[in-house]
Scaffold this active site. Structure first.
Site, PDB file in Angstrom:
ATOM      1  N   ARG A 237      -0.434 -11.722  -2.749  1.00  0.00           N
ATOM      2  CA  ARG A 237       0.030 -10.333  -2.795  1.00  0.00           C
ATOM      3  C   ARG A 237      -0.591  -9.470  -1.723  1.00  0.00           C
ATOM      4  O   ARG A 237      -0.201  -8.312  -1.554  1.00  0.00           O
ATOM      5  CB  ARG A 237      -0.215  -9.729  -4.181  1.00  0.00           C
ATOM      6  CG  ARG A 237      -1.667  -9.508  -4.577  1.00  0.00           C
ATOM      7  CD  ARG A 237      -1.698  -9.116  -6.052  1.00  0.00           C
ATOM      8  NE  ARG A 237      -3.026  -8.823  -6.557  1.00  0.00           N
ATOM      9  CZ  ARG A 237      -3.514  -7.602  -6.693  1.00  0.00           C
ATOM     10  NH1 ARG A 237      -2.800  -6.568  -6.325  1.00  0.00           N
ATOM     11  NH2 ARG A 237      -4.714  -7.416  -7.189  1.00  0.00           N
TER      12      ARG A 237
ATOM     13  N   HIS B  67       0.836  -1.206   0.000  1.00  0.00           N
ATOM     14  CA  HIS B  67       0.000   0.000   0.000  1.00  0.00           C
ATOM     15  C   HIS B  67       0.867   1.250   0.000  1.00  0.00           C
ATOM     16  O   HIS B  67       0.604   2.223  -0.706  1.00  0.00           O
ATOM     17  CB  HIS B  67      -0.891   0.024   1.247  1.00  0.00           C
ATOM     18  CG  HIS B  67      -2.156  -0.740   1.090  1.00  0.00           C
ATOM     19  ND1 HIS B  67      -2.929  -0.693  -0.044  1.00  0.00           N
ATOM     20  CD2 HIS B  67      -2.806  -1.571   1.945  1.00  0.00           C
ATOM     21  CE1 HIS B  67      -3.994  -1.465   0.112  1.00  0.00           C
ATOM     22  NE2 HIS B  67      -3.935  -2.008   1.308  1.00  0.00           N
TER      23      HIS B  67
ATOM     24  N   ARG C  62     -10.763   0.367 -14.243  1.00  0.00           N
ATOM     25  CA  ARG C  62     -11.340  -0.608 -13.328  1.00  0.00           C
ATOM     26  C   ARG C  62     -12.818  -0.271 -13.126  1.00  0.00           C
ATOM     27  O   ARG C  62     -13.147   0.802 -12.601  1.00  0.00           O
ATOM     28  CB  ARG C  62     -10.610  -0.579 -11.989  1.00  0.00           C
ATOM     29  CG  ARG C  62      -9.088  -0.727 -12.086  1.00  0.00           C
ATOM     30  CD  ARG C  62      -8.457  -0.607 -10.706  1.00  0.00           C
ATOM     31  NE  ARG C  62      -7.012  -0.645 -10.743  1.00  0.00           N
ATOM     32  CZ  ARG C  62      -6.231   0.435 -10.831  1.00  0.00           C
ATOM     33  NH1 ARG C  62      -6.793   1.644 -10.893  1.00  0.00           N
ATOM     34  NH2 ARG C  62      -4.927   0.320 -10.848  1.00  0.00           N
TER      35      ARG C  62
ATOM     36  N   ASN D 242       0.813  -7.609 -11.165  1.00  0.00           N
ATOM     37  CA  ASN D 242       0.601  -7.876  -9.734  1.00  0.00           C
ATOM     38  C   ASN D 242       0.133  -9.317  -9.524  1.00  0.00           C
ATOM     39  O   ASN D 242       0.708 -10.072  -8.735  1.00  0.00           O
ATOM     40  CB  ASN D 242      -0.432  -6.912  -9.155  1.00  0.00           C
ATOM     41  CG  ASN D 242       0.014  -5.472  -9.227  1.00  0.00           C
ATOM     42  OD1 ASN D 242       1.119  -5.174  -9.662  1.00  0.00           O
ATOM     43  ND2 ASN D 242      -0.849  -4.570  -8.798  1.00  0.00           N
ATOM     44  N   ASP D 243      -0.931  -9.701 -10.229  1.00  0.00           N
ATOM     45  CA  ASP D 243      -1.443 -11.059 -10.078  1.00  0.00           C
ATOM     46  C   ASP D 243      -0.529 -12.083 -10.731  1.00  0.00           C
ATOM     47  O   ASP D 243      -0.368 -13.193 -10.218  1.00  0.00           O
ATOM     48  CB  ASP D 243      -2.856 -11.169 -10.657  1.00  0.00           C
ATOM     49  CG  ASP D 243      -3.930 -10.853  -9.610  1.00  0.00           C
ATOM     50  OD1 ASP D 243      -3.751 -11.253  -8.452  1.00  0.00           O
ATOM     51  OD2 ASP D 243      -4.932 -10.205  -9.956  1.00  0.00           O
TER      52      ASP D 243
ATOM     53  N   CYS E 104      -0.195  -3.444 -17.510  1.00  0.00           N
ATOM     54  CA  CYS E 104      -1.041  -2.541 -16.719  1.00  0.00           C
ATOM     55  C   CYS E 104      -0.899  -2.762 -15.220  1.00  0.00           C
ATOM     56  O   CYS E 104      -1.659  -2.212 -14.435  1.00  0.00           O
ATOM     57  CB  CYS E 104      -2.502  -2.653 -17.131  1.00  0.00           C
ATOM     58  SG  CYS E 104      -3.248  -4.260 -16.795  1.00  0.00           S
TER      59      CYS E 104
ATOM     60  N   ARG F 237     -11.613  -2.837 -18.326  1.00  0.00           N
ATOM     61  CA  ARG F 237     -11.619  -4.198 -17.805  1.00  0.00           C
ATOM     62  C   ARG F 237     -13.006  -4.533 -17.276  1.00  0.00           C
ATOM     63  O   ARG F 237     -13.583  -3.770 -16.498  1.00  0.00           O
ATOM     64  CB  ARG F 237     -10.588  -4.335 -16.675  1.00  0.00           C
ATOM     65  CG  ARG F 237     -10.512  -5.741 -16.097  1.00  0.00           C
ATOM     66  CD  ARG F 237      -9.470  -5.822 -14.991  1.00  0.00           C
ATOM     67  NE  ARG F 237      -9.870  -5.092 -13.796  1.00  0.00           N
ATOM     68  CZ  ARG F 237      -9.066  -4.870 -12.744  1.00  0.00           C
ATOM     69  NH1 ARG F 237      -7.814  -5.303 -12.790  1.00  0.00           N
ATOM     70  NH2 ARG F 237      -9.495  -4.202 -11.698  1.00  0.00           N
TER      71      ARG F 237
ATOM     72  N   GLU G 264      -2.849 -12.794 -16.379  1.00  0.00           N
ATOM     73  CA  GLU G 264      -2.479 -12.745 -14.960  1.00  0.00           C
ATOM     74  C   GLU G 264      -2.181 -14.130 -14.414  1.00  0.00           C
ATOM     75  O   GLU G 264      -1.649 -14.271 -13.315  1.00  0.00           O
ATOM     76  CB  GLU G 264      -3.627 -12.126 -14.149  1.00  0.00           C
ATOM     77  CG  GLU G 264      -4.017 -10.731 -14.606  1.00  0.00           C
ATOM     78  CD  GLU G 264      -5.422 -10.363 -14.177  1.00  0.00           C
ATOM     79  OE1 GLU G 264      -5.571  -9.637 -13.184  1.00  0.00           O
ATOM     80  OE2 GLU G 264      -6.373 -10.812 -14.845  1.00  0.00           O
TER      81      GLU G 264
END
Length: 562
Positions: free
Chosen positions: A445, A184, A286, A434-435, A482, A322, A411
């Site tokens: 994560r 974060h 998103r 990230n994924d 992304c 998305r 992902e």
């Protein structure tokens, strides 16, 4: 003078004196209450309500992704199940302080064991508990100090509530000795443009009043720097500010190869800032914001208006939307309310949408109507695609609604390894790093205890990116990035060297990435990618690229030019 290494966020450099983060108060002792259960329950409820109200107010002031995080914290603070746990302890004779401490600790352990979305919420519980305890004790909540002068903030890590409202006129830079590049703290530091280094473990020994230079580009904290080092840092900071004021140009490498730089956005209101910062379109919109705040799915009309507002901000430019990515860290009762032992591996993304196809069809209807009413170049993509069959399903459905460009997010390692077959059916691929890192490294994560594995620089992750990039090149299909990795300027160069044709990131990261790309040719990017791939781990990959791109010392520069 000494140096401490961590992971730099962006390319900034700053200097100043250290101020340490206020430490949390010690845990309360388990002594019997002398005030009675009714009084203790009232104290807890008033403290929790005050903390929730404060978090919500901070979120409203901060906006952006910080608002989402803080509003989620406020909801956790008032969770009925948690309140029941507190009440049970008070009924057994505990004080409000001990009941809160013990209930939150037990709840945290339970949620952390579940992982995924709940694992992330578990990490937030410590901050909430400390705030409630401080309110009960009549103390200031632990958080960012206010010494009355500019300073470099050093902390173990920052809670979302602290990061959200950092006074950027006072906080010159941020150094944490925990956390990683996708924490974060790192995400919000990028969003706010804060000079930051995370995961610098040796920074735990820094004391208030120490002079430091924080060089995010190098990932180095220099302790007790010399006057010459301070002067050079000032020159770099001045040059960076001048570059920020320069006219905006399209993303491109030094040899002229165009690499469009796009924005990751969470709601239509964020579009204006992205345009102002030079975003050439949207690489990830998103759509969850429409769904997460509702007890039921939004109507087609509500969705259409939101999408129309977004598309209208980017006439003639690419906007990648998305489809709803719910499940795991974004559960929705109306989509999938079944308990899952491991939601990150469960019914999420496209899987959840197929199970409730009416929601997917309504979303496609709204997008098609918004597309017809605007002039943007709309692309749609499905999240969490793992198979060729899923790719065929989504792209066929999108075309049924007249949406001309349909792709998938990569992902899941399975999709990366079969990228040539996936891209035979999809118009494009967008890699969510990230994924992809999470599933490649088997490291949730959202779980702090394995944050060290969640690093997109890892050669295993980069190999998968290369597979997708190579498939895209062979088939003439665009491959975008992304995830948070695209916001790391040097990693962005490596990703281009692996075959990425566009990069999408938080708008605040655009300037640094644009500047870094302009210093390297495509051949250089490919060479740097090979260096990263040849490493054994993420740290080795990062170091190999840093060494290869570091400027020569002055005496060697003279030798080279003589």
């Amino acid at each position: 003078m000494s140096e401490m290494r961590g992971v730099g966020i962006g390319l900034g450099v700053a200097q100043g004196v250290v101020v340490r983060m206020t430490e949390a108060s010690p845990a309360p002792e388990n002594t019997p209450s002398t005030q009675g259960a009714d009084v203790e329950r009232t104290r807890v409820r008033e403290a929790v309500a005050a903390v929730a109200s404060e978090l919500t107010a901070r979120g409203g002031s901060a906006g952006g992704s910080a608002q989402e995080v803080l509003e989620a914290q406020a909801m956790i603070a008032e969770d009925p199940t948690l309140q029941d746990e507190v009440d049970t302890r008070i009924d057994d004779g505990a004080t409000a302080e001990w009941a809160v401490h013990d209930a939150f600790a037990g709840f945290r352990a339970t949620l952390e064991a579940v992982g995924g979305y709940l694992g992330e919420r578990a990490a937030d519980l410590d901050d909430i508990a400390q705030r409630v305890l401080a309110r009960l004790r009549g103390e200031d909540a632990p958080g960012v100090p206010d010494p009355g002068h500019p300073f470099v903030l050093v902390a173990r890590d920052l809670a979302p509530a602290d990061t959200a409202l950092l006074n950027l006129d006072q906080v010159l830079a941020l150094v944490t000795f925990d956390g990683g590049p996708t924490s974060h703290t790192a995400i919000l530091a990028r969003e706010k443009g804060i000079v930051a280094i995370v995961g610098a473990s040796a920074a735990a020994d820094l004391t208030t009043g120490t002079s430091v230079i924080v060089d995010a580009a190098a990932g180095i904290v220099t302790v007790d720097p010399t006057d010459d080092e301070k002067d050079r840092a000032d020159e770099r900071a001045d040059a960076r500010r001048s570059a920020d004021d320069a006219p905006l140009t399209p993303g491109a490498l030094a040899d002229g190869t165009l690499i469009p730089l796009l924005a990751n956005l969470g709601k239509p209101a964020d579009a204006a800032d992205a345009v102002e910062r030079g975003a050439e379109g949207v690489g990830l919109f998103r759509t969850e914001f429409l769904f997460l705040s509702s007890a039921q799915a939004p109507t087609v009309e509500q969705q259409r208006e939101a999408y129309r507002e977004l598309l209208a901000a980017f006439p003639g430019k690419k906007v990648v939307v998305r489809m709803l990515d719910a499940g795991a860290d974004k559960p929705l009762a109306f989509l999938n309310d079944a308990h899952e032992e491991n939601p990150a591996l469960g019914l999420r993304g496209l899987r959840a949408l197929r199970a409730s196809e009416d929601i997917l069809r309504e979303q496609l209807t709204a997008l098609a109507e918004a597309d017809a009413a605007t002039e943007a170049d709309l692309w749609v993509m499905a999240p969490m695609v793992a198979t060729v069959e899923e790719t065929q399903y989504f792209t066929s459905l999108a075309r049924e609604y007249g949406l001309k460009t349909a792709g998938v997010m990569v992902e899941v390692p399975a999709a990366a390894l079969l990228a040539d077959r996936v891209l035979a059916h999809a118009d494009f691929a967008s890699i969510g790093t990230n994924d992809l890192t999470q599933y490649t490294m088997a490291a949730d994560r959202m779980l702090g205890s394995v944050a060290g594995f969640q690093d997109p620089w890892h050669p295993a992750v980069l190999r998968l990116v290369r597979e997708v990039g190579a498939a895209g090149a062979r088939l003439g299909k665009p491959v975008g990035i992304c995830g948070e990795a695209a916001a790391d300027p040097m990693l962005a160069v490596v990703l281009v060297g692996l075959g990425a044709t566009t990069l999408s990131m938080a708008p605040s990261a655009l300037a640094d990435v644009r500047r870094m790309l302009s210093t390297r040719t495509l051949d250089e990017a490919r060479n740097l990618a090979e260096l990263a791939l040849a490493a054994d781990d993420a740290a080795g990959a990062r170091l190999a690229v840093a060494d290869a791109t570091a400027p020569l010392p002055p005496h060697q520069q003279k030798e080279t030019t003589s």
